[in-house]
Design a protein around this motif. Structure first.
Motif, PDB file in Angstrom:
ATOM      1  N   ALA A 148       7.162  13.904   2.705  1.00  0.00           N
ATOM      2  CA  ALA A 148       6.873  12.946   1.638  1.00  0.00           C
ATOM      3  C   ALA A 148       5.504  12.311   1.846  1.00  0.00           C
ATOM      4  CB  ALA A 148       7.957  11.869   1.588  1.00  0.00           C
ATOM      5  N   GLU A 149       5.188  11.974   3.096  1.00  0.00           N
ATOM      6  CA  GLU A 149       3.865  11.421   3.390  1.00  0.00           C
ATOM      7  C   GLU A 149       2.774  12.421   3.031  1.00  0.00           C
ATOM      8  OE1 GLU A 149       3.082   8.194   5.651  1.00  0.00           O
ATOM      9  OE2 GLU A 149       4.567   7.880   4.075  1.00  0.00           O
ATOM     10  N   ALA A 150       3.012  13.682   3.354  1.00  0.00           N
ATOM     11  CA  ALA A 150       2.011  14.705   3.048  1.00  0.00           C
ATOM     12  C   ALA A 150       1.854  14.903   1.544  1.00  0.00           C
ATOM     13  CB  ALA A 150       2.407  16.025   3.720  1.00  0.00           C
ATOM     14  N   LEU A 151       2.957  14.827   0.811  1.00  0.00           N
ATOM     15  CA  LEU A 151       2.915  15.081  -0.631  1.00  0.00           C
ATOM     16  C   LEU A 151       2.352  13.908  -1.421  1.00  0.00           C
ATOM     17  CD1 LEU A 151       6.369  16.850  -1.195  1.00  0.00           C
ATOM     18  CD2 LEU A 151       4.107  17.906  -1.272  1.00  0.00           C
ATOM     19  N   PHE A 152       2.696  12.681  -1.024  1.00  0.00           N
ATOM     20  CA  PHE A 152       2.477  11.538  -1.905  1.00  0.00           C
ATOM     21  C   PHE A 152       1.523  10.476  -1.359  1.00  0.00           C
ATOM     22  CE2 PHE A 152       7.084  12.764  -2.607  1.00  0.00           C
ATOM     23  CZ  PHE A 152       6.813  13.580  -3.680  1.00  0.00           C
ATOM     24  N   SER A 153       0.965  10.647  -0.166  1.00  0.00           N
ATOM     25  CA  SER A 153       0.144   9.585   0.424  1.00  0.00           C
ATOM     26  C   SER A 153      -1.351   9.876   0.394  1.00  0.00           C
ATOM     27  CB  SER A 153       0.582   9.323   1.869  1.00  0.00           C
ATOM     28  OG  SER A 153       1.897   8.836   1.904  1.00  0.00           O
ATOM     29  N   GLY A 154      -1.763  10.865  -0.378  1.00  0.00           N
ATOM     30  CA  GLY A 154      -3.193  11.179  -0.453  1.00  0.00           C
ATOM     31  C   GLY A 154      -3.978  10.157  -1.250  1.00  0.00           C
ATOM     32  N   ARG A 155      -5.285  10.234  -1.145  1.00  0.00           N
ATOM     33  CA  ARG A 155      -6.153   9.248  -1.794  1.00  0.00           C
ATOM     34  C   ARG A 155      -6.099   9.328  -3.316  1.00  0.00           C
ATOM     35  NH1 ARG A 155     -11.777   9.157   1.802  1.00  0.00           N
ATOM     36  NH2 ARG A 155     -10.816   8.410   3.762  1.00  0.00           N
ATOM     37  N   VAL A 156      -5.997  10.533  -3.846  1.00  0.00           N
ATOM     38  CA  VAL A 156      -5.974  10.680  -5.307  1.00  0.00           C
ATOM     39  C   VAL A 156      -4.734  10.006  -5.881  1.00  0.00           C
ATOM     40  CG1 VAL A 156      -5.827  12.314  -7.211  1.00  0.00           C
ATOM     41  CG2 VAL A 156      -7.347  12.778  -5.283  1.00  0.00           C
ATOM     42  N   LEU A 157      -3.581  10.302  -5.306  1.00  0.00           N
ATOM     43  CA  LEU A 157      -2.355   9.688  -5.806  1.00  0.00           C
ATOM     44  C   LEU A 157      -2.334   8.185  -5.534  1.00  0.00           C
ATOM     45  CD1 LEU A 157       0.456  12.290  -5.016  1.00  0.00           C
ATOM     46  CD2 LEU A 157      -0.593  11.731  -7.211  1.00  0.00           C
ATOM     47  N   ALA A 158      -2.938   7.755  -4.424  1.00  0.00           N
ATOM     48  CA  ALA A 158      -3.019   6.323  -4.149  1.00  0.00           C
ATOM     49  C   ALA A 158      -3.836   5.611  -5.225  1.00  0.00           C
ATOM     50  CB  ALA A 158      -3.625   6.082  -2.771  1.00  0.00           C
ATOM     51  N   PHE A 159      -4.943   6.231  -5.642  1.00  0.00           N
ATOM     52  CA  PHE A 159      -5.753   5.652  -6.715  1.00  0.00           C
ATOM     53  C   PHE A 159      -4.974   5.608  -8.024  1.00  0.00           C
ATOM     54  CE2 PHE A 159      -8.595   6.598 -10.333  1.00  0.00           C
ATOM     55  CZ  PHE A 159      -9.286   5.386 -10.377  1.00  0.00           C
ATOM     56  N   LEU A 160      -4.316   6.734  -8.359  1.00  0.00           N
ATOM     57  CA  LEU A 160      -3.530   6.764  -9.595  1.00  0.00           C
ATOM     58  C   LEU A 160      -2.391   5.757  -9.544  1.00  0.00           C
ATOM     59  CD1 LEU A 160      -3.264  10.607 -10.282  1.00  0.00           C
ATOM     60  CD2 LEU A 160      -4.790   8.949 -11.380  1.00  0.00           C
TER      61      LEU A 160
END
Length: 381
Positions: free
Chosen positions: A299-311
């Motif tokens: 889940a961290e790998a899928l959802f914790s990236g910078r792009v998704l954090a910005f969105l």
């Protein structure tokens, strides 16, 4: 839609911020796909069409996230981990989180309508209905100025119901609360179906209420159940977390497989799916949210990236403004101009505009009202 925690105690879950970005982006892609006349999208032979067609599930994800994050302080009180949240302060913070961005957009759309047509797009009664945040229950409103607004009263009314659910969790076993809510929700959906058969399509008690509270309360409930087990402080093993995450993803995939191609199941009163849709997708999404909150590696790998954090950070404004950008493009004829009318080209042209406008909205109408004090961390030892 906003889904941060409240009542003075907050915790930050990077993967849940990313999931907010998934929710907003999913809804945006659905509307872009529809605007491009619902083409088959299969890059590199991978058919993404069912995923795009079911982008409305992003709204369900917003509801589950709200149940988890906003339920945390009330459920911590129910478990004896903290004092009872200050209800006036909680409601004030919710109002400041939701209303400014909505009111600013309402003012801009009303003014733009007057400039374009020379007539006000709403009268004083419709304006008061919009300001109340209960506008979906007023027949006088008619078609919404922004179609995505239909979900805002669902979220708003959950804020009003949440303290009562907190009291219920404090006074009864969690499974009794869950069972009571599920029975009430399914019963209400059946009542909505009866109202449809009676041709009651307007008013407070009518078939369209099947997409409002209390008919959607189980999705918030499943999010709260995730928060309930999270607060108990017993972290599942990494293997268990990945099993839960895989089960949630498989559940979402199964719902997509069933619903894809059926169209708007609520508009067509597609029984029995209208009775169980929110329950099934809410349970599946809650597994994903819970595993993400417990920091499952995948889940961290899928959802914790910078792009998704910005969105995720601008998700509320993105939810509000992407539809306006697309509507303006559609009315200008841009979407029907064949050299650029395909899905990919429209995405390259319109998504950056939507992102820029949403970021400006976030900075000007959301960020000034956010709590700036350092976030308190849950002590679960």
């Amino acid at each position: 839609m906003p889904a941060d925690s409240a009542s003075g105690v907050r915790d930050y879950f990077p993967a849940l911020t990313g999931l907010r970005g998934v929710a907003a982006g999913w809804v945006m892609l659905l509307h872009l796909w529809l605007m491009a006349e619902a083409p088959r999208v299969a890059p590199f032979g991978l058919d993404l069409t069912p995923l795009l067609a079911c982008g409305f599930l992003g709204v369900d994800l917003f509801f589950v996230l709200s149940g988890f994050l906003l339920g945390l302080p009330f459920l911590a009180w129910a478990q004896g981990l903290r004092p009872m949240p200050d209800l006036p302060r909680f409601l004030k913070r919710r109002a400041l989180r939701v209303l400014p961005a909505f009111y600013v957009q309402l003012a801009i759309l009303v003014l733009a309508g007057w400039l374009v047509s020379g007539a006000w797009p709403v009268d004083w009664r419709q304006l008061l209905a919009y300001l109340s945040m209960e506008f979906v229950f007023f027949e006088v409103v008619g078609p919404l100025l922004n179609g995505v607004w239909w979900s805002l009263p669902v979220e708003w009314n959950f804020y009003l119901v949440l303290p009562l659910l907190g009291f219920a969790f404090a006074r009864a076993r969690w499974w009794l609360v869950a069972l009571g809510v599920l029975v009430a929700v399914v019963g209400f959906r059946l009542a909505c179906y009866d109202w449809l058969l009676e041709r009651r399509m307007s008013g407070l008690f009518s078939y369209p209420s099947i997409i409002q509270l209390p008919a959607r309360l189980d999705e918030f409930l499943f999010g709260m159940l995730g928060a309930w087990f999270h607060l108990r402080g017993v972290r599942p093993s990494p293997r268990t977390l990945h099993v839960l995450l895989a089960a949630g993803l498989a559940g979402v995939g199964a719902v997509i497989a069933v619903i894809y191609g059926r169209g708007d199941i609520f508009a067509t009163a597609d029984a029995p799916w209208i009775f169980v849709h929110a329950t099934l997708i809410g349970a599946a999404l809650a597994l994903i949210v819970y595993a993400s909150a417990e920091r499952a590696r995948l889940a961290e790998a899928l959802f914790s990236g910078r792009v998704l954090a910005f969105l995720g950070t601008i998700s509320y404004s993105l939810y509000l403004w992407h539809a306006v950008v697309f509507q303006v493009a559609q009315r200008s004829g841009l979407t029907h101009w064949r050299p650029i009318a395909n899905f990919a080209t429209l995405a390259l042209l319109l998504i950056p505009v939507a992102l820029l406008l949403s970021w400006l909205s976030y900075r000007l109408t959301e960020h000034p009202f956010l709590v700036t004090a350092p976030a308190a961390r849950w002590d679960r030892r």
